[in-house]
Design an enzyme around this catalytic site. Structure first.
Site, PDB file in Angstrom:
ATOM      1  N   HIS A   1      -0.962   6.491   1.818  1.00  0.00           N
ATOM      2  CA  HIS A   1      -0.789   5.429   3.300  1.00  0.00           C
ATOM      3  C   HIS A   1      -0.888   6.383   4.529  1.00  0.00           C
ATOM      4  O   HIS A   1      -0.010   7.066   4.765  1.00  0.00           O
ATOM      5  CB  HIS A   1      -0.550   4.078   3.411  1.00  0.00           C
TER       6      HIS A   1
ATOM      7  N   CYS B   1       0.893  -1.182  -0.037  1.00  0.00           N
ATOM      8  CA  CYS B   1       0.001  -0.363  -0.096  1.00  0.00           C
ATOM      9  C   CYS B   1       0.480   1.114  -0.118  1.00  0.00           C
ATOM     10  O   CYS B   1       0.452   2.486  -0.316  1.00  0.00           O
ATOM     11  CB  CYS B   1      -1.039  -0.146   1.047  1.00  0.00           C
TER      12      CYS B   1
END
Lengths: 422, 94
Positions: free
Chosen positions: A112, A58
């Site tokens: 993120h 991610c």
């Protein structure tokens, strides 16, 4: 203002990013998954059949596509640093739009979270207002899954009765409500907007409204077509999917480390719940798109739909991202540009009416545009600039650590033209 | 071909063999980086030594390789990296 443009002359942007979504969607010819709202978006868009993330994790992937720099330039391969301090003060995609007069807004997981985005989702650089995070995010990894023993557990497979979970809602439902609220707030603005909406599902744990299980009777679920670790795969290429092993229901299976395998019955449960999570997320996307439509914004808003990377659903004996396999790096990528990938709407027409996955008369046949050309997520930044009529950043020199604004991708806007697509 | 559309990806590892932190190695633990290039026809990956203190990769220090021909093997199950028939292909892609 020209047709389809805001008063400023620029189109709005709705940027939807999904967490851990592989190309397991109806519009990517998946025979089982029910994703009618995303399929409908695809039917009005150009669909990229071969779009790839730069790293199947991610934080590095999101930092990469939001700055249009590859991980070797963001120097982020884990979740432990903020690129502006660690590598270079690179401008981001929303920052560039903000600099060009857009109101930029973030809902849910776009950057993120944590140190990777300076504990602020890169606010205020990237966003005009404080990014929104659902209050129920904090329960995602708590014991909220009812087990056969009647107790609550922190399971991997976690269909829930939404009325019984903390706050009576789920993060992606809250994000949808906030996205719709923001769309209403900017509906009549003279400034164009860039709204990024980041959904959590189908990221693990598979915590979703239990009614979505009905879409996937167990007798329809199959195992991965290639569930074994390939014989000539170098050991360094294999990932041992440690995160799912930590969930209570997986721990109870006593799976050997590092190669497993997971019992076949549980493999089917994982796949069933991944698909159900996709359909749940599809409904949330559908609600945002139908609001965009209802608010009269479908004629002057570019919609991008993508994911940070894929996920292995048992292929090669893996149950995670964390690899260079296509199932982990290939992502769905849809781009809707009114007047280009679809004609402008006429008065009274609906572009994205909500489709209830529980009342599908028959499977939709996708008739959208598609291209097989290989593209990358670092291409998004220059492409969106070109589509919105902003100056496209220059290609980065090598190295580019001291260059704030440049791209390591390329604009793929020309591939959206009907003549360029299939 | 010079104008072939290519996508790049990479993934780090702390060691050649799977261990607890193989999925998510922290920067200081990264010892190997897998660099991939892919077209519509193939994926070629080299796992090479990586130095996290200066962010450099040593392409002479290869820990593993992968080559998949995607037209005949779309699921990437048959690694041809060590197949002598493809030695020239590997050399070209390197």
């Amino acid at each position: 203002a020209p047709i389809g443009r805001s008063v400023s002359g620029h189109m709005n942007v709705l940027f939807i990013v999904i967490d851990d979504l592989r190309t397991t969607l109806g519009c990517y010819e998946d025979p089982l998954v029910k994703s009618p709202n995303i399929d409908q978006l695809a039917s009005r868009s150009t669909r990229f059949q071969n779009a790839f993330a730069q790293q199947a994790l991610c934080a590095p992937s999101r930092t990469s596509f939001l700055t249009s720099r590859r991980p070797d330039t963001t120097r982020l391969y884990d979740v432990g640093s903020y690129w502006r301090n660690h590598a270079g003060n690179y401008s981001t995609l929303p920052q560039y739009f903000k600099m060009n007069g857009y109101t930029t807004m973030s809902v849910g997981k776009v950057f993120h979270p944590g140190i990777a985005s300076n504990h602020s989702d890169d606010y205020p650089y990237s966003w005009s207002m404080v990014p929104y995070h659902p209050s129920t995010e904090e329960y995602e990894n708590r014991k909220t899954c009812k087990g056969k023993d009647g107790q609550l557990h922190a399971n991997l497979v976690c269909p829930v009765n939404v009325t019984e979970v903390p706050e009576g809602t789920l993060p992606d439902i809250q994000s949808t409500e906030e996205a719709i609220r923001l769309l209403k707030s900017v509906q009549n603005s003279t400034e164009p907007f860039f709204l990024a909406v980041g959904y959590h599902k189908p990221h693990i744990p598979f915590r979703y409204p239990q009614e979505f299980l009905k879409l996937y009777p167990m007798e329809n679920i199959t195992l991965a077509p290639d569930p074994d670790i390939p014989k000539r795969l170098p050991s360094v290429a294999y990932n041992p999917w440690t995160d799912i092993r930590k969930r209570e229901d997986v721990q109870a299976l006593n799976i050997s480390f590092p190669y497993g395998p997971i019992p076949k019955e549980f493999q089917l449960l994982i796949r069933q719940s991944y698909f159900a999570s996709v359909s749940y997320m599809d409904s949330q996307v559908g609600k945002v798109l139908s609001s965009l439509d209802a608010l009269g914004l479908a004629n002057n808003t570019i919609v991008v739909f993508t994911s940070d990377h894929g996920w292995s659903l048992g292929e090669h004996g893996e149950w995670a991202k964390y690899s260079n396999f296509d199932v982990a790096t290939k992502v769905p990528l849809l781009m809707y540009v009114p007047g280009l990938t679809s004609s402008f709407l006429k008065a009274g027409e609906q572009r994205f009416p909500f489709i209830d996955p529980f009342h599908l008369p028959q499977r939709q046949i996708n008739r959208g545009l598609k291209t097989n050309i290989v593209v990358e997520l670092v291409d998004l930044f220059p492409t969106l600039c070109e589509l919105a009529g902003l100056a496209v950043p220059q290609a980065c020199p090598e190295p580019s650590f001291d260059v704030e604004l440049c791209t390591q991708g390329k604009s793929i806007a020309k591939l959206l033209h009907p003549d360029a697509a299939v | 071909q010079d104008n072939e559309a290519i996508a790049y990806s990479q993934y780090p590892r702390p060691a050649d063999l799977p261990q607890e932190n193989s999925d998510l190695p922290e920067l200081e633990d990264i010892k190997v980086m897998g660099y991939s290039i892919r077209s519509s026809n193939y994926r070629y990956t080299l796992w090479v030594a990586f130095n996290p203190s200066n962010f450099t990769s040593d392409f002479q220090n290869v820990h593993g390789g992968e080559l998949y021909l995607l037209q005949s093997d779309p699921r990437e199950d048959n690694n041809l990296y060590s197949n002598h028939t493809f030695a020239d292909v590997n050399k070209t892609l390197f």
